[in-house]
Design a protein around this motif. Structure first.
Motif, PDB file in Angstrom:
ATOM      1  N   ALA A 187       7.078  21.378  47.640  1.00  0.00           N
ATOM      2  CA  ALA A 187       6.444  20.060  47.563  1.00  0.00           C
ATOM      3  C   ALA A 187       7.395  18.967  48.054  1.00  0.00           C
ATOM      4  O   ALA A 187       6.972  18.032  48.749  1.00  0.00           O
ATOM      5  CB  ALA A 187       6.003  19.771  46.135  1.00  0.00           C
ATOM      6  N   GLY A 188       8.679  19.069  47.704  1.00  0.00           N
ATOM      7  CA  GLY A 188       9.656  18.072  48.140  1.00  0.00           C
ATOM      8  C   GLY A 188       9.793  18.010  49.647  1.00  0.00           C
ATOM      9  O   GLY A 188      10.035  16.938  50.215  1.00  0.00           O
ATOM     10  N   ALA A 189       9.646  19.170  50.309  1.00  0.00           N
ATOM     11  CA  ALA A 189       9.750  19.186  51.766  1.00  0.00           C
ATOM     12  C   ALA A 189       8.667  18.329  52.405  1.00  0.00           C
ATOM     13  O   ALA A 189       8.922  17.569  53.347  1.00  0.00           O
ATOM     14  CB  ALA A 189       9.663  20.623  52.272  1.00  0.00           C
ATOM     15  N   PHE A 190       7.445  18.427  51.891  1.00  0.00           N
ATOM     16  CA  PHE A 190       6.363  17.635  52.469  1.00  0.00           C
ATOM     17  C   PHE A 190       6.444  16.179  52.051  1.00  0.00           C
ATOM     18  O   PHE A 190       6.007  15.298  52.796  1.00  0.00           O
ATOM     19  CB  PHE A 190       5.011  18.246  52.088  1.00  0.00           C
ATOM     20  N   VAL A 191       6.983  15.907  50.887  1.00  0.00           N
ATOM     21  CA  VAL A 191       7.199  14.514  50.502  1.00  0.00           C
ATOM     22  C   VAL A 191       8.212  13.860  51.444  1.00  0.00           C
ATOM     23  O   VAL A 191       8.051  12.712  51.870  1.00  0.00           O
ATOM     24  CB  VAL A 191       7.682  14.428  49.039  1.00  0.00           C
ATOM     25  N   SER A 192       9.244  14.615  51.806  1.00  0.00           N
ATOM     26  CA  SER A 192      10.300  14.054  52.647  1.00  0.00           C
ATOM     27  C   SER A 192       9.889  13.882  54.098  1.00  0.00           C
ATOM     28  O   SER A 192      10.490  13.071  54.816  1.00  0.00           O
ATOM     29  CB  SER A 192      11.554  14.942  52.580  1.00  0.00           C
ATOM     30  N   ILE A 193       8.861  14.619  54.584  1.00  0.00           N
ATOM     31  CA  ILE A 193       8.494  14.510  55.994  1.00  0.00           C
ATOM     32  C   ILE A 193       7.368  13.516  56.227  1.00  0.00           C
ATOM     33  O   ILE A 193       6.939  13.343  57.373  1.00  0.00           O
ATOM     34  CB  ILE A 193       8.092  15.879  56.579  1.00  0.00           C
ATOM     35  N   ILE A 194       6.905  12.853  55.183  1.00  0.00           N
ATOM     36  CA  ILE A 194       5.822  11.875  55.367  1.00  0.00           C
ATOM     37  C   ILE A 194       6.256  10.773  56.329  1.00  0.00           C
ATOM     38  O   ILE A 194       5.549  10.439  57.293  1.00  0.00           O
ATOM     39  CB  ILE A 194       5.405  11.285  54.015  1.00  0.00           C
ATOM     40  N   VAL A 195       7.431  10.201  56.082  1.00  0.00           N
ATOM     41  CA  VAL A 195       7.909   9.091  56.922  1.00  0.00           C
ATOM     42  C   VAL A 195       8.197   9.559  58.348  1.00  0.00           C
ATOM     43  O   VAL A 195       7.765   8.897  59.311  1.00  0.00           O
ATOM     44  CB  VAL A 195       9.146   8.441  56.280  1.00  0.00           C
ATOM     45  N   PRO A 196       8.915  10.680  58.578  1.00  0.00           N
ATOM     46  CA  PRO A 196       9.115  11.138  59.962  1.00  0.00           C
ATOM     47  C   PRO A 196       7.814  11.394  60.704  1.00  0.00           C
ATOM     48  O   PRO A 196       7.725  11.138  61.913  1.00  0.00           O
ATOM     49  CB  PRO A 196       9.926  12.426  59.786  1.00  0.00           C
ATOM     50  N   LEU A 197       6.784  11.905  60.025  1.00  0.00           N
ATOM     51  CA  LEU A 197       5.503  12.125  60.686  1.00  0.00           C
ATOM     52  C   LEU A 197       4.882  10.808  61.144  1.00  0.00           C
ATOM     53  O   LEU A 197       4.331  10.718  62.245  1.00  0.00           O
ATOM     54  CB  LEU A 197       4.548  12.855  59.740  1.00  0.00           C
ATOM     55  N   ILE A 198       4.973   9.791  60.307  1.00  0.00           N
ATOM     56  CA  ILE A 198       4.443   8.486  60.685  1.00  0.00           C
ATOM     57  C   ILE A 198       5.173   7.951  61.915  1.00  0.00           C
ATOM     58  O   ILE A 198       4.551   7.437  62.861  1.00  0.00           O
ATOM     59  CB  ILE A 198       4.563   7.500  59.507  1.00  0.00           C
TER      60      ILE A 198
ATOM     61  N   ILE B 287      13.512   9.194  42.340  1.00  0.00           N
ATOM     62  CA  ILE B 287      12.913   9.486  43.642  1.00  0.00           C
ATOM     63  C   ILE B 287      12.656   8.195  44.423  1.00  0.00           C
ATOM     64  O   ILE B 287      12.935   8.110  45.625  1.00  0.00           O
ATOM     65  CB  ILE B 287      11.606  10.283  43.466  1.00  0.00           C
ATOM     66  N   GLY B 288      12.107   7.174  43.761  1.00  0.00           N
ATOM     67  CA  GLY B 288      11.834   5.915  44.442  1.00  0.00           C
ATOM     68  C   GLY B 288      13.096   5.275  45.000  1.00  0.00           C
ATOM     69  O   GLY B 288      13.116   4.801  46.140  1.00  0.00           O
ATOM     70  N   ARG B 289      14.153   5.286  44.192  1.00  0.00           N
ATOM     71  CA  ARG B 289      15.413   4.729  44.647  1.00  0.00           C
ATOM     72  C   ARG B 289      15.983   5.528  45.817  1.00  0.00           C
ATOM     73  O   ARG B 289      16.551   4.959  46.763  1.00  0.00           O
ATOM     74  CB  ARG B 289      16.422   4.713  43.486  1.00  0.00           C
ATOM     75  N   SER B 290      15.809   6.842  45.790  1.00  0.00           N
ATOM     76  CA  SER B 290      16.307   7.675  46.879  1.00  0.00           C
ATOM     77  C   SER B 290      15.567   7.398  48.180  1.00  0.00           C
ATOM     78  O   SER B 290      16.161   7.447  49.267  1.00  0.00           O
ATOM     79  CB  SER B 290      16.180   9.156  46.496  1.00  0.00           C
TER      80      SER B 290
ATOM     81  N   VAL C 129      20.707   9.838  48.704  1.00  0.00           N
ATOM     82  CA  VAL C 129      19.544   9.813  49.589  1.00  0.00           C
ATOM     83  C   VAL C 129      18.518  10.838  49.129  1.00  0.00           C
ATOM     84  O   VAL C 129      18.765  11.643  48.216  1.00  0.00           O
ATOM     85  CB  VAL C 129      19.964  10.071  51.044  1.00  0.00           C
ATOM     86  N   LEU C 130      17.362  10.845  49.792  1.00  0.00           N
ATOM     87  CA  LEU C 130      16.243  11.677  49.348  1.00  0.00           C
ATOM     88  C   LEU C 130      16.568  13.165  49.434  1.00  0.00           C
ATOM     89  O   LEU C 130      16.220  13.943  48.536  1.00  0.00           O
ATOM     90  CB  LEU C 130      15.003  11.366  50.186  1.00  0.00           C
ATOM     91  N   THR C 131      17.225  13.598  50.509  1.00  0.00           N
ATOM     92  CA  THR C 131      17.547  15.023  50.640  1.00  0.00           C
ATOM     93  C   THR C 131      18.480  15.485  49.533  1.00  0.00           C
ATOM     94  O   THR C 131      18.325  16.594  49.000  1.00  0.00           O
ATOM     95  CB  THR C 131      18.184  15.294  52.012  1.00  0.00           C
ATOM     96  N   ALA C 132      19.448  14.658  49.162  1.00  0.00           N
ATOM     97  CA  ALA C 132      20.355  15.016  48.071  1.00  0.00           C
ATOM     98  C   ALA C 132      19.628  15.021  46.732  1.00  0.00           C
ATOM     99  O   ALA C 132      19.900  15.850  45.862  1.00  0.00           O
ATOM    100  CB  ALA C 132      21.534  14.046  48.038  1.00  0.00           C
ATOM    101  N   ARG C 133      18.677  14.110  46.549  1.00  0.00           N
ATOM    102  CA  ARG C 133      17.899  14.071  45.305  1.00  0.00           C
ATOM    103  C   ARG C 133      17.052  15.328  45.156  1.00  0.00           C
ATOM    104  O   ARG C 133      16.959  15.902  44.076  1.00  0.00           O
ATOM    105  CB  ARG C 133      17.012  12.831  45.299  1.00  0.00           C
TER     106      ARG C 133
ATOM    107  N   TRP D  38      17.177  11.000  58.860  1.00  0.00           N
ATOM    108  CA  TRP D  38      16.337  11.085  57.658  1.00  0.00           C
ATOM    109  C   TRP D  38      16.483  12.445  56.976  1.00  0.00           C
ATOM    110  O   TRP D  38      16.506  12.539  55.754  1.00  0.00           O
ATOM    111  CB  TRP D  38      14.884  10.829  58.033  1.00  0.00           C
ATOM    112  N   ASN D  39      16.563  13.516  57.756  1.00  0.00           N
ATOM    113  CA  ASN D  39      16.660  14.860  57.190  1.00  0.00           C
ATOM    114  C   ASN D  39      18.097  15.308  56.931  1.00  0.00           C
ATOM    115  O   ASN D  39      18.317  16.447  56.496  1.00  0.00           O
ATOM    116  CB  ASN D  39      15.987  15.877  58.124  1.00  0.00           C
TER     117      ASN D  39
END
Length: 401
Positions: free
Chosen positions: A369-380, A184-187, A348-352, A330-331
């Motif tokens: 849970a993955g959906a909200f993990v992935s939108i943290i950066v776009p929200l910022i 996940i970190g690498r993605s 990338v994160l979406t593929a992971r 990003w998405n």
């Protein structure tokens, strides 16, 4: 001192005129616009709220009830293997087997139970049923049971079926499973590697092109503007296969691989340029003409005007497109799947998250849970630039030159 007299008829007419009602001040169009806006907010908010609630619910509850029942007790069926005859005890002339269908610490509650899988709700909790292998059993709401027989038990296996009430349970296990999953970190790093250049490059190119189309005179300028507008309606999927074939052809000539970060940067740049040029050109065309003429009279070149005056004034439009492009890249999953290899150094994160979900979607609670993990950066990114978003978007949509 002179006095001013008011005709009696005027005074009476003024007194008879009704005071303006607050209903008369309400604009029907304004109310309709507010209601339409409220409806759009609800349409977008309800599914997002449901996804958030589902992401913190227990996995067992997700499979049997919807998110709207998160605060109420849900029901689920189950089965438990009863003790064998070797565990029976003799008490007062009868033979007894005791135990619990729930493991220690389980907070479920028995609602109904039965001795057959075809009828798991034959009796209410606390009632007694006859067992097929002999004796009668009583199952309490807390899961404890007492099986009594007048003759010794001789069975090897017996099962009890039940319907249990499950109280609302919230947990962070879904997020923990996503965040601690391998890769996940690498993605996250790979997604940043793709997204940041794929956002910056089209902005740089589009800014130069937009200024030229807005303030420089050259042949076929109008035709180029029309071509940019036409490219806005071209579906991305139509160009994927031709573009990939072109990349593969270049790779065969050069002896390298077409599935590199450079390839996906150029792909996202090509897909994002029409919208970027359209927004920025319309915004720049609406800038005060007097400023440009004054700068030219002072001897400034087009490049100096562009870098020192137009770019700073166009920041709202630049920020609006940056938000759009960043969110899109990003998405993105489709372009990343086509133009990048499915290996640890590029995924990338979406593929992971798709891999964590599984090929059959059995672990779909990971997706919430993955959906909200992935939108943290776009929200910022969005909240950092939101004050420029509406101003730049409206300017790029309404103004034209």
């Amino acid at each position: 001192m002179a006095t001013i007299s008011t005709p009696q008829s005027t005074v009476e007419a003024t007194a008879a005129r009704p005071a303006p009602s607050w209903l008369a001040k309400i604009s029907v169009g304004k109310v309709a616009a507010q209601l339409a806006l409220l409806l759009l907010v609800v349409i977008w908010t309800v599914p997002t709220a449901g996804l958030l609630i589902s992401s913190v619910r227990d996995k067992s509850q997700l499979t049997i009830s919807g998110w709207w029942t998160a605060l109420t007790m849900s029901q689920g069926s189950g089965a438990s293997t009863l003790p064998t005859s070797a565990e029976q005890v003799a008490e007062g002339g009868v033979y007894v087997l005791r135990g619990s269908v729930f493991p220690e610490g389980d907070n479920r509650t028995i609602i109904r139970f039965g001795t057959s899988i075809n009828n798991p709700s034959a009796a209410d909790a606390g009632e007694t049923l006859d067992m097929n292998v002999g004796g009668s059993i009583t199952l309490e709401s807390d899961g404890s049971f007492e099986w009594v027989s007048q003759t010794p038990f001789e069975h090897d296996r017996a099962r009890l079926f039940y319907i249990a009430g499950i109280p609302p349970t919230f947990t962070m296990e879904n997020y923990y499973e996503v965040l601690t999953s391998s890769g996940i970190g690498r993605s996250f790093i790979n997604s940043f590697t793709v997204t940041i250049p794929a956002t910056v490059i089209p902005i740089l190119i589009a800014a130069f092109a937009a200024y030229a189309l807005a303030w420089m005179s050259f042949p076929f300028r109008g035709l180029l503007v029309a071509l940019v507008v036409g490219l806005l309606v071209v579906p991305l999927q139509m160009s994927l296969i031709p573009l990939l074939r072109m990349y593969n052809g270049i790779a065969n000539v050069t002896g390298g691989s077409s599935k590199t970060y450079l390839g996906i940067w150029l792909a996202h740049t090509g897909f994002g340029l029409p919208l970027a040029i359209y927004l920025l050109r319309n915004y720049m065309a609406g800038l005060p003409k007097e400023i440009m003429e004054s700068a030219r009279m002072d001897g400034a070149s087009h490049f100096q005007i562009f870098t020192t005056m137009v770019l700073p004034l166009s920041f709202p439009a630049l920020a609006s497109f940056a938000i759009f492009q960043f969110l899109w890249v990003w998405n993105d999953l489709l372009v990343a799947t086509v133009f990048l290899e499915n290996r640890e150094s590029q995924i990338v994160l979406t593929a992971r998250l798709r891999e964590l979900l599984g090929s059959r979607g059995d672990n779909w609670e990971i997706l919430t849970a993955g959906a909200f993990v992935s939108i943290i950066v776009p929200l910022i990114v969005f909240f950092s630039l939101q004050r420029y978003f509406v101003r730049g978007l409206l300017a790029g949509s309404v103004k034209g030159g």
